[in-house]
Write a protein that holds these residues in place. Structure first.
Motif, PDB file in Angstrom:
ATOM      1  N   GLU A   1       0.819  -1.214   0.000  1.00  0.00           N
ATOM      2  CA  GLU A   1       0.000   0.000   0.000  1.00  0.00           C
ATOM      3  C   GLU A   1       0.852   1.263   0.000  1.00  0.00           C
ATOM      4  O   GLU A   1       2.007   1.257   0.432  1.00  0.00           O
ATOM      5  CB  GLU A   1      -0.934   0.003   1.209  1.00  0.00           C
ATOM      6  N   GLU A   2       0.224   2.349  -0.445  1.00  0.00           N
ATOM      7  CA  GLU A   2       0.838   3.677  -0.409  1.00  0.00           C
ATOM      8  C   GLU A   2       1.281   3.967   1.027  1.00  0.00           C
ATOM      9  O   GLU A   2       0.523   3.724   1.967  1.00  0.00           O
ATOM     10  CB  GLU A   2      -0.207   4.704  -0.868  1.00  0.00           C
TER      11      GLU A   2
ATOM     12  N   PRO B   1       3.300   0.682  -4.932  1.00  0.00           N
ATOM     13  CA  PRO B   1       2.766   2.049  -4.991  1.00  0.00           C
ATOM     14  C   PRO B   1       3.846   3.072  -5.329  1.00  0.00           C
ATOM     15  O   PRO B   1       5.039   2.760  -5.352  1.00  0.00           O
ATOM     16  CB  PRO B   1       2.247   2.269  -3.571  1.00  0.00           C
ATOM     17  N   ARG B   2       3.417   4.299  -5.530  1.00  0.00           N
ATOM     18  CA  ARG B   2       4.349   5.392  -5.853  1.00  0.00           C
ATOM     19  C   ARG B   2       5.321   5.664  -4.708  1.00  0.00           C
ATOM     20  O   ARG B   2       6.428   6.129  -4.908  1.00  0.00           O
ATOM     21  CB  ARG B   2       3.578   6.684  -6.141  1.00  0.00           C
ATOM     22  N   SER B   3       4.872   5.367  -3.471  1.00  0.00           N
ATOM     23  CA  SER B   3       5.718   5.693  -2.305  1.00  0.00           C
ATOM     24  C   SER B   3       6.954   4.804  -2.200  1.00  0.00           C
ATOM     25  O   SER B   3       7.891   5.150  -1.477  1.00  0.00           O
ATOM     26  CB  SER B   3       4.891   5.578  -1.022  1.00  0.00           C
TER      27      SER B   3
END
Ligand SMILES: [Zn+2]
Ligand SMILES: [Zn+2]
Length: 392
Positions: free
Chosen positions: A198-199, A221-223
């Motif tokens: 998850e982010e 995710p992008r994180s």
């Protein structure tokens, strides 16, 4: 229904059932859970429920007090106030066997789950971890039998916590998950297929998902800004966003070597299933349908155009008379909406201007008078022109 009889110690099911019959001679099926053993900071009842009531220290080389009852324990409940599950507390090892253990429930006060605390219990299929948990030490749930487990946010995970959990199919790594040690977190989970990161997670640690032969999809995710070496095995599909480390990783020599495939959540190449109706269109309102990508679960929505009313043949709701117009009422066969139309007075033609068949008849007389008018006007114009020429 379960009742615990405080400190009364009852031994053996026979006594309990006798008491049960005594209190409920009509055959009510209430079974009393009675304590069968207890010690410093723990109790065990005859239903196999073990309750840990205090923080117990781990003393190396010394078995826990409850070890002789290990095979009777079906469920472990951690009481409020307990902050740590000590190392190897409920691990099947060194001749101690938790062969019936199925369920573990933490209380809200637990901060630390110790080294190998619940290791090597393939019968353990239900584990409820608490929010507020801070650290889970090495191999804490190694070899457990659950198919899924909810992980709380903001936990520091040591290595191999879920090592060889062969029934685990999918897992979600929540925001704030951090890693300590070599971290082969899911090493050897034979059936692990879906991993949703998850982010709010920034690192996929070294050998995180090694030796997971069923692994198919990993959401990144992008994180996530760091993917440490070879965390993902052959042929898996990495689902992420364009221009992130997830895409870079798939295209790196390691990714190519492992035949990884990248699927962009923000790309155009989705594998959509059938449209599903979210909201039906009505006569007057648009509906909504959606379809979902089989791979990344991205949804696409689309409006469904309103159907429009379907009118019946109409019913005369007020008859026309010589003096008054009537009313024709039409009803929608789909939604019951109505509309009305005027019926002309008797002996008169209907008023509807749009209906050609109902417009007034134009007879020959009116045509002739029109032509005569035109003739008169043009004659007049010619006469006045001639008059102007003569004057000039
Ligand atoms: Zn997709
Ligand atoms: Zn309608």
């Amino acid at each position: 229904m379960k009742k615990t009889f405080g400190k009364i110690k009852l031994k053996g099911l026979a006594i309990i059932f006798t008491l049960g019959l005594l209190f409920f001679p009509n055959g009510t099926t209430t079974v009393f859970a009675a304590e069968v053993a207890s010690g410093n900071g723990w109790t065990l009842d005859d239903a196999g429920v073990f309750t840990l009531t205090e923080d117990i220290p781990y003393v190396e080389g010394q078995p826990y007090e409850w070890a002789p009852y290990a095979e009777q324990i079906k469920e472990i409940v951690v009481a409020e106030g307990v902050t740590e599950i000590p190392a190897i507390a409920f691990s099947s090892y060194n001749g101690v066997n938790y062969s019936q253990l199925q369920k573990v429930t933490m209380s809200s006060t637990v901060k630390v789950i110790g080294l190998s605390a619940f290791a090597d219990n393939p019968t353990l299929t239900e584990v409820y971890l608490n929010d507020g948990l801070e650290e889970v030490k090495n191999v804490a749930f190694g070899g457990a039998g659950f198919t899924e487990i909810r992980l709380p946010e903001n936990v520091l995970w040591y290595s191999d916590v879920f090592y060889n959990c062969d029934n685990l199919v999918s897992v979600t790594i929540p925001a704030g998950s951090r890693w300590e040690g070599a971290n082969a977190q899911f090493y050897g989970c034979d059936n692990l297929t879906y991993v949703y990161i998850e982010e709010g997670v920034d690192t996929i640690p070294f050998t995180f998902l090694n030796a997971c032969p069923s692994l198919k999809y990993v959401w990144v995710p992008r994180s996530v800004t760091t993917i440490q070496g070879t965390p993902i095995l052959d042929g898996a599909c990495i689902i992420g966003y364009k221009g992130t480390v997830a895409e870079d990783y798939v295209n790196s020599p390691t990714g190519e070597y492992n035949h990884l495939v990248f699927h962009a959540i923000d790309g155009d190449e989705h594998s959509y299933g059938e449209w599903q109706t979210v909201k039906e269109a009505t006569c007057t309102e648009n509906g909504l349908q959606k379809r979902t990508c089989d791979i990344c679960h991205t949804e696409q929505t689309q409006e469904i155009t309103a159907n429009g009313h379907v009118w019946d043949d109409g019913t005369v709701t007020q008859k026309a008379t010589v003096d008054a117009e009537g009313i024709m009422t039409y009803t929608c066969t789909k939604c019951g909406a109505t509309k009305t139309e005027t019926i002309a007075k008797l002996g008169q033609e209907p008023k509807d201007q749009n209906d050609v068949s109902q417009s007034p008849k134009t007879d020959d007389y009116s045509n002739i008078s029109l032509w005569m008018m035109l003739l008169l006007v043009s004659t007049g114009m010619m006469l006045s022109l001639n008059a102007k020429k003569k004057l000039s």
